[in-house]
Design a protein around this motif. Sequence first.
Motif, PDB file in Angstrom:
ATOM      1  N   GLU A  55      -3.863  -5.302 -10.440  1.00 59.11           N
ATOM      2  CA  GLU A  55      -2.950  -5.752  -9.390  1.00 59.11           C
ATOM      3  C   GLU A  55      -2.987  -4.810  -8.191  1.00 59.11           C
ATOM      4  OE1 GLU A  55       1.313  -7.509  -9.847  1.00 59.11           O
ATOM      5  OE2 GLU A  55       1.516  -5.400  -9.224  1.00 59.11           O
ATOM      6  N   TYR A  57      -2.330  -5.067  -3.441  1.00 62.85           N
ATOM      7  CA  TYR A  57      -2.044  -5.910  -2.283  1.00 62.85           C
ATOM      8  C   TYR A  57      -2.735  -5.325  -1.055  1.00 62.85           C
ATOM      9  CZ  TYR A  57       1.639  -2.605  -0.843  1.00 62.85           C
ATOM     10  OH  TYR A  57       2.335  -1.477  -0.461  1.00 62.85           O
ATOM     11  N   SER A  75      -2.359 -14.140 -10.372  1.00 61.93           N
ATOM     12  CA  SER A  75      -0.913 -13.922 -10.286  1.00 61.93           C
ATOM     13  C   SER A  75      -0.608 -13.481  -8.870  1.00 61.93           C
ATOM     14  CB  SER A  75      -0.463 -12.833 -11.263  1.00 61.93           C
ATOM     15  OG  SER A  75      -0.639 -13.254 -12.584  1.00 61.93           O
ATOM     16  N   LEU A  76       0.269 -14.209  -8.207  1.00 64.49           N
ATOM     17  CA  LEU A  76       0.710 -13.890  -6.854  1.00 64.49           C
ATOM     18  C   LEU A  76       2.185 -13.538  -6.913  1.00 64.49           C
ATOM     19  CD1 LEU A  76      -0.978 -16.830  -4.927  1.00 64.49           C
ATOM     20  CD2 LEU A  76      -1.724 -14.457  -4.994  1.00 64.49           C
ATOM     21  N   ASP A  77       2.501 -12.252  -6.734  1.00 68.37           N
ATOM     22  CA  ASP A  77       3.878 -11.775  -6.893  1.00 68.37           C
ATOM     23  C   ASP A  77       4.476 -12.288  -8.204  1.00 68.37           C
ATOM     24  OD1 ASP A  77       3.998 -10.172  -4.647  1.00 68.37           O
ATOM     25  OD2 ASP A  77       4.927 -11.682  -3.379  1.00 68.37           O
ATOM     26  N   GLY A  78       3.659 -12.308  -9.263  1.00 68.45           N
ATOM     27  CA  GLY A  78       4.106 -12.702 -10.593  1.00 68.45           C
ATOM     28  C   GLY A  78       3.949 -14.176 -10.916  1.00 68.45           C
ATOM     29  N   GLU A  79       3.732 -15.038  -9.915  1.00 69.95           N
ATOM     30  CA  GLU A  79       3.535 -16.471 -10.160  1.00 69.95           C
ATOM     31  C   GLU A  79       2.075 -16.724 -10.501  1.00 69.95           C
ATOM     32  OE1 GLU A  79       3.489 -20.715  -7.784  1.00 69.95           O
ATOM     33  OE2 GLU A  79       4.586 -19.040  -6.904  1.00 69.95           O
ATOM     34  N   VAL A  95       1.086  -9.699  -0.344  1.00 69.38           N
ATOM     35  CA  VAL A  95       1.406 -10.320  -1.635  1.00 69.38           C
ATOM     36  C   VAL A  95       0.613  -9.620  -2.746  1.00 69.38           C
ATOM     37  CG1 VAL A  95       1.239 -12.442  -3.010  1.00 69.38           C
ATOM     38  CG2 VAL A  95       2.012 -12.541  -0.635  1.00 69.38           C
ATOM     39  N   ARG A  96       1.341  -9.135  -3.762  1.00 69.63           N
ATOM     40  CA  ARG A  96       0.679  -8.513  -4.918  1.00 69.63           C
ATOM     41  C   ARG A  96      -0.123  -9.589  -5.645  1.00 69.63           C
ATOM     42  NH1 ARG A  96       5.708  -7.966  -6.786  1.00 69.63           N
ATOM     43  NH2 ARG A  96       4.937  -8.658  -8.714  1.00 69.63           N
ATOM     44  N   HIS A  97      -1.344  -9.227  -6.056  1.00 68.76           N
ATOM     45  CA  HIS A  97      -2.153 -10.206  -6.793  1.00 68.76           C
ATOM     46  C   HIS A  97      -3.022  -9.512  -7.825  1.00 68.76           C
ATOM     47  CE1 HIS A  97      -4.213  -9.190  -3.022  1.00 68.76           C
ATOM     48  NE2 HIS A  97      -5.376  -9.432  -3.623  1.00 68.76           N
ATOM     49  N   THR A 127      -1.162  -1.328  -7.281  1.00 67.38           N
ATOM     50  CA  THR A 127       0.152  -1.372  -7.923  1.00 67.38           C
ATOM     51  C   THR A 127       0.010  -1.280  -9.438  1.00 67.38           C
ATOM     52  OG1 THR A 127       0.098  -3.787  -7.853  1.00 67.38           O
ATOM     53  CG2 THR A 127       1.266  -2.668  -6.058  1.00 67.38           C
TER      54      THR A 127
END
Length: 144
Positions: A55, A57, A75-79, A95-97, A127
């Motif tokens: 992960e 960004y 996974s984009l911000d957990g989604e 956006v975290r990915h 992250t």
Amino acid sequence: MTSAITRVVKVTAAETAPNTRRGGDIRVTLSPRSVGCTSGFGGVLTLEPSDHVTEHYHPYSEEFIHLVSGRLEMSLDGERIALGPGDSLYVPIGVRHRLVNTGETTAHCAFHLSPLAPRPELGHVDTEEALRPEMDDPDVGGTP
């Protein structure tokens, strides 16, 4: 208005240094360092079954990913979003990915990021701990 191509630069992924620090085999083929471009950078990613890219960004860049073959989950911000061959995905700035190969075959995708960060070392924020922290990062900030 037509634009004239002043220089054509072809880069072959097989001749590009792999970045395996964060998982997978990431090859930044087109970048300011390799071809002198000024608006972004891109390349290819090969990800083996069950492998992942840790992960992170990008604080300055949007990311565009196109899956050529295989099955991935981003996974984009957990989604979580499932991707199959022919799917493209947009990752907005900040956006975290995290990318995982959820299939039974090797996945291949192409990616592009733009605009460029003010300096390469500012382009990528981890992250999650790198899978291979001992590996050199041949093109800092150049990972999906």
